[in-house]
Design an enzyme around this catalytic site. Structure first.
Site, PDB file in Angstrom:
ATOM      1  N   GLN A   1     -14.659   1.212   2.128  1.00 57.66           N
ATOM      2  CA  GLN A   1     -14.019   0.823   0.865  1.00 57.66           C
ATOM      3  C   GLN A   1     -13.871   2.054  -0.037  1.00 57.66           C
ATOM      4  OE1 GLN A   1     -16.033  -2.177  -1.549  1.00 57.66           O
ATOM      5  NE2 GLN A   1     -14.214  -2.501  -2.814  1.00 57.66           N
TER       6      GLN A   1
ATOM      7  N   HIS B   1     -10.021  -6.386  -2.365  1.00 56.32           N
ATOM      8  CA  HIS B   1      -8.675  -6.420  -1.803  1.00 56.32           C
ATOM      9  C   HIS B   1      -8.718  -6.709  -0.316  1.00 56.32           C
ATOM     10  CE1 HIS B   1     -10.056  -2.229  -1.656  1.00 56.32           C
ATOM     11  NE2 HIS B   1      -9.382  -2.130  -0.518  1.00 56.32           N
TER      12      HIS B   1
ATOM     13  N   ASP C   1       0.855  -1.190   0.000  1.00 53.12           N
ATOM     14  CA  ASP C   1       0.000   0.000   0.000  1.00 53.12           C
ATOM     15  C   ASP C   1       0.892   1.242   0.000  1.00 53.12           C
ATOM     16  OD1 ASP C   1      -1.942   2.068   0.881  1.00 53.12           O
ATOM     17  OD2 ASP C   1      -3.224   0.364   1.321  1.00 53.12           O
ATOM     18  N   ILE C   2       0.578   2.221  -0.836  1.00 60.62           N
ATOM     19  CA  ILE C   2       1.409   3.441  -0.866  1.00 60.62           C
ATOM     20  C   ILE C   2       1.020   4.426   0.246  1.00 60.62           C
ATOM     21  CG2 ILE C   2       2.112   3.332  -3.288  1.00 60.62           C
ATOM     22  CD1 ILE C   2      -0.104   5.401  -3.885  1.00 60.62           C
TER      23      ILE C   2
ATOM     24  N   HIS D   1      -6.380  -6.193   3.136  1.00 63.45           N
ATOM     25  CA  HIS D   1      -5.242  -5.525   3.761  1.00 63.45           C
ATOM     26  C   HIS D   1      -4.558  -6.528   4.689  1.00 63.45           C
ATOM     27  CE1 HIS D   1      -6.631  -1.311   2.877  1.00 63.45           C
ATOM     28  NE2 HIS D   1      -7.810  -1.917   2.840  1.00 63.45           N
TER      29      HIS D   1
HETATM   30  P1  5GP Z   1      -9.931   0.475   1.030  1.00 55.84           P
HETATM   31  O1  5GP Z   1     -10.214   1.677   1.880  1.00 55.84           O
HETATM   32  O2  5GP Z   1     -10.704   0.504  -0.271  1.00 55.84           O
HETATM   33  O3  5GP Z   1     -10.133  -0.829   1.782  1.00 55.84           O
HETATM   34  O4  5GP Z   1      -8.411   0.496   0.713  1.00 55.84           O
HETATM   35  C1  5GP Z   1      -7.850   0.988  -0.453  1.00 55.84           C
HETATM   36  C2  5GP Z   1      -6.361   1.056  -0.200  1.00 55.84           C
HETATM   37  O5  5GP Z   1      -5.705   1.304  -1.420  1.00 55.84           O
HETATM   38  C3  5GP Z   1      -5.953   2.177   0.772  1.00 55.84           C
HETATM   39  O6  5GP Z   1      -5.265   1.622   1.868  1.00 55.84           O
HETATM   40  C4  5GP Z   1      -5.067   3.074  -0.078  1.00 55.84           C
HETATM   41  O7  5GP Z   1      -3.993   3.595   0.663  1.00 55.84           O
HETATM   42  C5  5GP Z   1      -4.613   2.139  -1.170  1.00 55.84           C
HETATM   43  N1  5GP Z   1      -4.299   2.778  -2.435  1.00 55.84           N
HETATM   44  C6  5GP Z   1      -5.003   3.743  -3.072  1.00 55.84           C
HETATM   45  N2  5GP Z   1      -4.415   4.058  -4.254  1.00 55.84           N
HETATM   46  C7  5GP Z   1      -3.318   3.271  -4.357  1.00 55.84           C
HETATM   47  C8  5GP Z   1      -2.306   3.126  -5.367  1.00 55.84           C
HETATM   48  O8  5GP Z   1      -2.295   3.814  -6.390  1.00 55.84           O
HETATM   49  N3  5GP Z   1      -1.340   2.206  -5.133  1.00 55.84           N
HETATM   50  C9  5GP Z   1      -1.320   1.448  -3.998  1.00 55.84           C
HETATM   51  N4  5GP Z   1      -0.314   0.563  -3.868  1.00 55.84           N
HETATM   52  N5  5GP Z   1      -2.247   1.550  -3.041  1.00 55.84           N
HETATM   53  C10 5GP Z   1      -3.248   2.463  -3.211  1.00 55.84           C
END
Ligand code: 5GP
Length: 140
Positions: free
Chosen positions: A96, A102, A33-34, A104
């Site tokens: 999300q 995905h 994650d970035i 984590h």
């Molecule tokens: P969510 O909140 O949908 O469960 O998590 C999405 C995750 O994707 C977040 O932790 C966010 O930091 C990560 N993320 C968003 N854009 C990018 C990206 O361009 N590259 C990577 N590696 N992670 C991303």
């Protein structure tokens, strides 16, 4: 809700934007994650499209969880973490933000809280962590 192939993880899978890859097999892809909430914060995704766990097939769920277990074990060993948290969100109300399934994988240390989401990490550090974790996953 339907799958939108313009999401950022679909772009990573198509090679349109870069990622710190740590592992892949026929069905899954894993990368860091970035915006890491902890050292070695990894993401595991299916290579085939689905929005989240609600529309995923049994095969997608199974493949992802097998990779999640591999990554979790490797992350604990690579970073000396005594625990690991696995999180997965479904739809905006749950948090999300990227609409490609995905998981984590979040290494944990006693008394160390996870950081907040949405804060860009240090790319050099993330690259170094990806190298260590990829090496462990490759059997190192
Ligand atoms: P969510 O909140 O949908 O469960 O998590 C999405 C995750 O994707 C977040 O932790 C966010 O930091 C990560 N993320 C968003 N854009 C990018 C990206 O361009 N590259 C990577 N590696 N992670 C991303």
């Amino acid at each position: 809700m339907s799958y939108d192939p313009s999401n950022v993880f679909a772009k990573i899978l198509r090679g349109e934007i870069p990622a710190f890859k740590i592992y892949e097999d026929a069905e899954t892809f894993a990368f860091l994650d970035i915006m890491p909430r902890t050292t070695g914060h990894a993401l595991v995704i299916p290579k085939s499209p689905c929005r989240n766990a609600l529309d995923a097939s049994p095969a997608q769920l199974t493949a992802c969880l097998l990779t999640v277990q591999k990554v979790a074990r490797a992350a604990m060993a690579a970073f000396g973490a005594p625990g690991v948290k696995i999180e997965q969100y479904n739809e905006p109300a749950s948090g999300q933000t990227v609409f490609h399934l995905h998981y984590h994988v979040l290494p944990c240390w006693d008394g160390v809280p996870l950081g907040p989401p949405g804060q860009m990490g240090d790319m050099e550090k993330i690259k170094a962590h990806a190298g260590v974790l990829a090496g462990k996953l490759a059997g190192g």
